[in-house]
Design a protein around this motif. Structure first.
Motif, short mmCIF file in Angstrom:
data_model
loop_
_atom_site.label_atom_id
_atom_site.label_comp_id
_atom_site.label_asym_id
_atom_site.label_seq_id
_atom_site.Cartn_x
_atom_site.Cartn_y
_atom_site.Cartn_z
N ARG A 26 -71.16 -54.06 84.64
CA ARG A 26 -72.33 -53.28 83.60
C ARG A 26 -73.30 -54.45 84.04
NH1 ARG A 26 -70.30 -52.48 77.69
NH2 ARG A 26 -68.85 -54.29 78.27
N VAL A 27 -74.65 -53.90 84.30
CA VAL A 27 -75.87 -54.69 84.60
C VAL A 27 -76.79 -54.40 83.51
CG1 VAL A 27 -77.60 -55.17 86.20
CG2 VAL A 27 -75.42 -55.15 87.03
N THR A 28 -77.40 -55.47 83.15
CA THR A 28 -78.66 -55.28 82.07
C THR A 28 -79.92 -55.95 82.66
OG1 THR A 28 -77.09 -55.24 80.25
CG2 THR A 28 -79.26 -55.48 79.90
N VAL A 29 -80.97 -55.52 82.81
CA VAL A 29 -82.32 -56.12 83.20
C VAL A 29 -83.12 -56.10 81.71
CG1 VAL A 29 -84.33 -55.62 84.36
CG2 VAL A 29 -82.30 -55.22 85.53
N ARG A 30 -83.51 -57.20 81.42
CA ARG A 30 -84.22 -57.49 80.13
C ARG A 30 -85.53 -56.81 80.08
NH1 ARG A 30 -81.51 -62.26 81.21
NH2 ARG A 30 -83.59 -63.37 81.97
N GLU A 31 -86.20 -56.93 81.19
CA GLU A 31 -87.53 -56.43 81.11
C GLU A 31 -87.72 -55.47 82.60
OE1 GLU A 31 -90.87 -59.59 80.43
OE2 GLU A 31 -89.19 -60.74 80.73
N SER A 32 -88.15 -54.38 82.22
CA SER A 32 -88.57 -53.43 83.46
C SER A 32 -89.77 -53.58 84.43
CB SER A 32 -88.87 -51.90 82.90
OG SER A 32 -89.73 -51.86 81.98
N THR A 33 -90.83 -54.42 83.58
CA THR A 33 -91.93 -54.93 84.65
C THR A 33 -92.33 -56.36 84.14
OG1 THR A 33 -92.67 -52.57 84.38
CG2 THR A 33 -94.58 -54.29 85.09
N VAL A 34 -92.57 -57.05 85.14
CA VAL A 34 -93.05 -58.47 85.12
C VAL A 34 -94.33 -58.47 85.82
CG1 VAL A 34 -90.92 -59.37 84.48
CG2 VAL A 34 -91.48 -59.07 86.81
N GLU A 35 -95.03 -59.64 85.36
CA GLU A 35 -96.34 -59.76 86.20
C GLU A 35 -96.46 -61.34 86.50
OE1 GLU A 35 -99.74 -58.38 84.07
OE2 GLU A 35 -99.46 -56.55 84.96
N VAL A 36 -97.15 -61.72 87.63
CA VAL A 36 -97.01 -63.08 88.00
C VAL A 36 -98.48 -63.37 88.55
CG1 VAL A 36 -95.91 -63.09 90.34
CG2 VAL A 36 -96.09 -65.22 89.17
N VAL A 37 -99.15 -64.57 88.47
CA VAL A 37 -100.34 -64.73 89.33
C VAL A 37 -100.03 -65.10 90.60
CG1 VAL A 37 -102.60 -65.97 89.45
CG2 VAL A 37 -101.67 -65.11 87.18
N GLN A 38 -100.77 -64.95 91.67
CA GLN A 38 -100.41 -65.40 92.88
C GLN A 38 -100.37 -66.77 93.13
OE1 GLN A 38 -102.23 -63.94 97.37
NE2 GLN A 38 -103.70 -64.91 96.25
N GLY A 39 -99.07 -67.34 93.50
CA GLY A 39 -98.92 -68.85 93.74
C GLY A 39 -98.18 -69.44 92.78
N ASP A 40 -97.97 -68.73 91.63
CA ASP A 40 -97.14 -69.18 90.24
C ASP A 40 -95.50 -68.79 90.64
OD1 ASP A 40 -99.45 -70.13 89.41
OD2 ASP A 40 -99.51 -68.92 87.84
N SER A 41 -94.73 -69.24 89.84
CA SER A 41 -93.31 -68.89 90.06
C SER A 41 -93.05 -67.91 88.88
CB SER A 41 -92.75 -70.04 89.77
OG SER A 41 -92.80 -71.08 90.66
N ILE A 42 -92.06 -66.98 89.02
CA ILE A 42 -91.41 -65.93 88.26
C ILE A 42 -90.07 -66.00 88.21
CG2 ILE A 42 -91.88 -64.25 90.03
CD1 ILE A 42 -92.49 -63.86 86.11
N THR A 43 -89.52 -65.73 86.91
CA THR A 43 -88.03 -65.46 86.92
C THR A 43 -87.78 -63.85 86.91
OG1 THR A 43 -87.66 -67.57 86.04
CG2 THR A 43 -85.67 -65.85 85.42
#
Length: 298
Positions: A26-43
């Protein structure tokens, strides 16, 4: 009391049996949409639950670009303890907490990283379908510095087109044209696409001279470019002035011609006088020569 305990134990047994029959990850994704500014890091989050040991655990992350949803590409994979990165994500992507979590971190994000990410988890010997989680990543980009271009005639009565071009910006930048000097006026703009805005100025007058500004704006900032427009007004005496210049040049040429003629005549006269003097001198010598001969015989 004894009857109640048996009934409770029976229910627990049924629940455990029912759960064991659910033989899949069983897989769970906590957020359906995420955003990041170009050049930054995102999980990118992806949690999973499995009843089997993690010896043969497999996790695959894929990316489907928004612009090409028929061609997903692999981002990173974990297969029985080995991590494999896609060449386009080498040194930019990694798992956060393997093997207990399928979360990944994406560094130095680019516009091309935007799209739909899928996290696919399987863990044999569980025989059910792999667990799949899905989320959307949006990479935000501030507007690039726009370029202002003008094209047309700068004379009174002419027509001018002001064009503003911006190369990138996410979300798509809003564009506006203004005249700043001498009066601050917002100008009507027509779009030649998402990243190009045009202003038409027809039947121009001296009042259209001034500084014009194009502004491009999105949630991350604003950039500007400028055009300094000068409308040329021809003077009313321009035709007469040109005629006067032509007449002056013509008279100058006539005077130069006359001066050259006078100098030529004067030089010709001098040369003629010099020639006559030589002839007369020679004639005198011939006349007096006999007398000198006669005196020699005396």
């Amino acid at each position: 009391m004894m009857h109640g305990s048996r009934q409770w134990l029976f229910r627990i047994t049924c629940l455990v049996f029912e759960f064991l029959q659910y033989d899949t990850v069983r897989v769970t994704v906590r957020e359906s949409t995420v955003e990041v500014v170009q050049g930054d890091s995102i999980t990118l989050p992806c949690s999973f639950f499995t009843m089997s040991p993690l010896i043969r655990l497999s996790i695959i992350w894929t990316l489907t670009p928004f612009s090409d949803q028929d061609n997903p590409t692999q981002v990173i994979a974990y297969d029985q303890g080995q991590v494999i990165e896609s060449p386009s994500f080498t040194s930019r992507v990694e798992f956060v907490d393997m093997p207990w979590s399928a979360d990944i971190i994406l560094n130095d994000t680019r516009v091309s990283d935007a799209g739909i990410y899928r996290c696919v988890v399987s863990n044999p010997p569980e025989t059910g379908d792999p667990g799949i989680g899905e989320l959307s990543l949006r990479v935000l980009v501030p507007p690039s510095l726009p370029v202002c271009i003008w094209e047309g005639e700068t004379d009174v009565g002419g027509a001018m087109t002001l064009t503003c071009l911006v190369m990138e910006g996410v979300p798509t930048p809003q564009m506006s044209w203004e005249k700043l000097e001498p009066d601050h006026i917002t100008l009507p703009i027509s779009m030649g696409g998402e990243l190009m805005g045009l202003v038409q100025i027809t039947n121009m007058s001296a009042q259209d001279s001034g500084v014009y500004r194009c502004s491009v704006t999105n949630a991350l900032g604003t950039q500007n470019c400028y055009v300094n427009l000068s409308v040329y007004t021809p003077t009313e005496n321009a035709p007469g002035l040109l005629q006067g210049v032509l007449i002056t040049l013509s008279m100058g040429l006539v005077l130069l011609t006359l001066l050259a003629l006078v100098l030529w005549l004067h030089r010709s006269a001098q040369e003629s006088k010099w020639t006559d003097g030589r002839v007369e001198e020679c004639y005198n010598e011939i006349i007096y020569t006999p007398s000198l001969i006669k005196r020699s015989f005396v």
